[in-house]
Design a protein around this motif. Structure first.
Motif, PDB file in Angstrom:
ATOM      1  N   SER A 135       0.834  -1.204   0.000  1.00 18.58           N
ATOM      2  CA  SER A 135       0.000   0.000   0.000  1.00 18.58           C
ATOM      3  C   SER A 135       0.872   1.259   0.000  1.00 18.58           C
ATOM      4  O   SER A 135       1.996   1.273   0.497  1.00 18.58           O
ATOM      5  CB  SER A 135      -0.911   0.017   1.225  1.00 18.58           C
ATOM      6  OG  SER A 135      -0.167   0.204   2.414  1.00 18.58           O
ATOM      7  N   ASP A 136       0.322   2.328  -0.574  1.00 21.52           N
ATOM      8  CA  ASP A 136       1.036   3.610  -0.607  1.00 21.52           C
ATOM      9  C   ASP A 136       1.277   4.130   0.809  1.00 21.52           C
ATOM     10  O   ASP A 136       2.350   4.674   1.103  1.00 21.52           O
ATOM     11  CB  ASP A 136       0.231   4.640  -1.402  1.00 21.52           C
ATOM     12  CG  ASP A 136       0.179   4.316  -2.888  1.00 21.52           C
ATOM     13  OD1 ASP A 136       1.076   3.596  -3.370  1.00 21.52           O
ATOM     14  OD2 ASP A 136      -0.756   4.785  -3.564  1.00 21.52           O
ATOM     15  N   ALA A 137       0.266   3.961   1.680  1.00 23.26           N
ATOM     16  CA  ALA A 137       0.393   4.472   3.041  1.00 23.26           C
ATOM     17  C   ALA A 137       1.557   3.802   3.778  1.00 23.26           C
ATOM     18  O   ALA A 137       2.347   4.470   4.459  1.00 23.26           O
ATOM     19  CB  ALA A 137      -0.908   4.248   3.806  1.00 23.26           C
ATOM     20  N   PHE A 147       1.310  10.107   5.442  1.00 27.03           N
ATOM     21  CA  PHE A 147       0.309   9.623   4.491  1.00 27.03           C
ATOM     22  C   PHE A 147      -1.028  10.292   4.817  1.00 27.03           C
ATOM     23  O   PHE A 147      -1.246  10.759   5.933  1.00 27.03           O
ATOM     24  CB  PHE A 147       0.169   8.097   4.552  1.00 27.03           C
ATOM     25  CG  PHE A 147      -0.017   7.544   5.936  1.00 27.03           C
ATOM     26  CD1 PHE A 147      -1.268   7.547   6.553  1.00 27.03           C
ATOM     27  CD2 PHE A 147       1.059   7.018   6.639  1.00 27.03           C
ATOM     28  CE1 PHE A 147      -1.438   7.039   7.832  1.00 27.03           C
ATOM     29  CE2 PHE A 147       0.897   6.508   7.926  1.00 27.03           C
ATOM     30  CZ  PHE A 147      -0.352   6.520   8.523  1.00 27.03           C
ATOM     31  N   THR A 148      -1.910  10.331   3.832  1.00 27.89           N
ATOM     32  CA  THR A 148      -3.193  10.993   4.029  1.00 27.89           C
ATOM     33  C   THR A 148      -4.215  10.037   4.633  1.00 27.89           C
ATOM     34  O   THR A 148      -4.018   8.811   4.637  1.00 27.89           O
ATOM     35  CB  THR A 148      -3.746  11.506   2.689  1.00 27.89           C
ATOM     36  OG1 THR A 148      -4.057  10.384   1.854  1.00 27.89           O
ATOM     37  CG2 THR A 148      -2.737  12.394   1.990  1.00 27.89           C
ATOM     38  N   ARG A 150      -7.033   9.375   3.359  1.00 29.55           N
ATOM     39  CA  ARG A 150      -7.550   8.557   2.252  1.00 29.55           C
ATOM     40  C   ARG A 150      -6.622   7.378   1.949  1.00 29.55           C
ATOM     41  O   ARG A 150      -7.072   6.268   1.688  1.00 29.55           O
ATOM     42  CB  ARG A 150      -7.724   9.420   1.009  1.00 29.55           C
ATOM     43  CG  ARG A 150      -8.338   8.664  -0.176  1.00 29.55           C
ATOM     44  CD  ARG A 150      -8.537   9.587  -1.364  1.00 29.55           C
ATOM     45  NE  ARG A 150      -9.466  10.659  -1.037  1.00 29.55           N
ATOM     46  CZ  ARG A 150     -10.780  10.509  -1.056  1.00 29.55           C
ATOM     47  NH1 ARG A 150     -11.324   9.339  -1.366  1.00 29.55           N
ATOM     48  NH2 ARG A 150     -11.574  11.517  -0.764  1.00 29.55           N
ATOM     49  N   GLN A 151      -5.326   7.626   1.992  1.00 26.78           N
ATOM     50  CA  GLN A 151      -4.368   6.538   1.748  1.00 26.78           C
ATOM     51  C   GLN A 151      -4.438   5.501   2.860  1.00 26.78           C
ATOM     52  O   GLN A 151      -4.352   4.296   2.600  1.00 26.78           O
ATOM     53  CB  GLN A 151      -2.951   7.113   1.637  1.00 26.78           C
ATOM     54  CG  GLN A 151      -2.713   7.892   0.350  1.00 26.78           C
ATOM     55  CD  GLN A 151      -1.389   8.631   0.364  1.00 26.78           C
ATOM     56  OE1 GLN A 151      -0.950   9.156   1.394  1.00 26.78           O
ATOM     57  NE2 GLN A 151      -0.727   8.679  -0.782  1.00 26.78           N
ATOM     58  N   GLY A 154      -7.567   3.431   2.440  1.00 25.37           N
ATOM     59  CA  GLY A 154      -7.452   2.481   1.336  1.00 25.37           C
ATOM     60  C   GLY A 154      -6.851   1.149   1.767  1.00 25.37           C
ATOM     61  O   GLY A 154      -7.164   0.099   1.193  1.00 25.37           O
ATOM     62  N   ASP A 159     -14.031   3.775   2.564  1.00 22.30           N
ATOM     63  CA  ASP A 159     -14.039   5.109   1.980  1.00 22.30           C
ATOM     64  C   ASP A 159     -14.906   6.038   2.811  1.00 22.30           C
ATOM     65  O   ASP A 159     -15.325   5.674   3.919  1.00 22.30           O
ATOM     66  CB  ASP A 159     -14.511   5.059   0.519  1.00 22.30           C
ATOM     67  CG  ASP A 159     -15.923   4.495   0.382  1.00 22.30           C
ATOM     68  OD1 ASP A 159     -16.711   4.586   1.354  1.00 22.30           O
ATOM     69  OD2 ASP A 159     -16.241   3.950  -0.694  1.00 22.30           O
TER      70      ASP A 159
END
Length: 210
Positions: A135-137, A147-148, A150-151, A154, A159
């Motif tokens: 994951s990006d986070a 990280f945001t 939203r990240q 995810g 959501d």
């Protein structure tokens, strides 16, 4: 009655939380009757018939589960019809009291179906760990970057419009599936609060209410 094995006085609600933990309620929804049987195995006096303590008092278990689930800061969530699972607070309470599971006795005999289920759970846990790591986070967190919300959300597949109870269930499930991985456990302490903060834009909420 396992209450004698502890130096703390357990309430009926405590017993139900422990029963769910023993049955894997941190990562799965547990049927009310299964929870009642597990609670009875821990404390026959509280969850057995008065005249026949060997028999499970299903009503006592149902009432206790419902009352704990309706509390201000519940350790469990669910319903009598759909089953019950631990909330993040419930998981934290169990982790803070490890001795409560020290003398666990599983009364259900191993079966082929049970073996297959455990293998499936192992595969599921592996997939969950991989999901977090790619994951990006998690990548940003590993690099020491922010990280945001939203990240973070995810990672748990939630959501802005995911109902509160589903958010709690999904975060608790992923947290349990990835338990034992120190880096992921540390990441979860930051990711879960961030993910739960994600909210739908005010404008879009108003549009949906028109």
């Amino acid at each position: 009655m396992r209450k004698e094995n502890f130096f703390v006085r357990l309430t009926k609600k405590d017993v139900c939380v422990i029963a769910l933990a023993e049955l894997g309620g941190a990562a799965a929804v547990i049927d009310t009757e299964d929870a009642a049987i597990a609670a009875h195995a821990i404390d026959r006096g509280a969850f057995g018939w008065k005249k026949y303590p060997d028999r499970v008092d299903l009503d006592a278990a149902r009432t206790t589960l419902r009352h704990e689930g309706e509390g201000k800061s519940p350790r469990i969530e669910g319903s009598i019809q759909k089953g019950w699972h631990l909330t993040p607070r419930g998981v934290e309470w169990i982790e803070a009291n490890p001795s409560l599971l020290g003398n666990t006795t599983i009364t259900v005999a191993p079966t082929a179906a049970g073996t297959q289920r455990r293998r499936a759970e192992t595969r599921e846990a592996g997939a969950a760990v991989n999901r977090v790591r790619i994951s990006d986070a998690f990548r940003l967190w590993t690099d020491g970057k922010e990280f945001t919300a939203r990240q973070a959300a995810g990672v748990f597949r939630i959501d802005e419009y995911t109902p509160p109870k589903d958010r709690t269930r999904k975060t608790a499930q992923l947290q349990e599936l990835t338990r034992g991985n120190e880096d992921i456990e540390a990441f979860m302490k930051e990711a879960i609060p961030s993910a739960l903060e994600l909210r739908a834009p005010v404008g879009r909420l108003q549009e949906g209410n028109q």
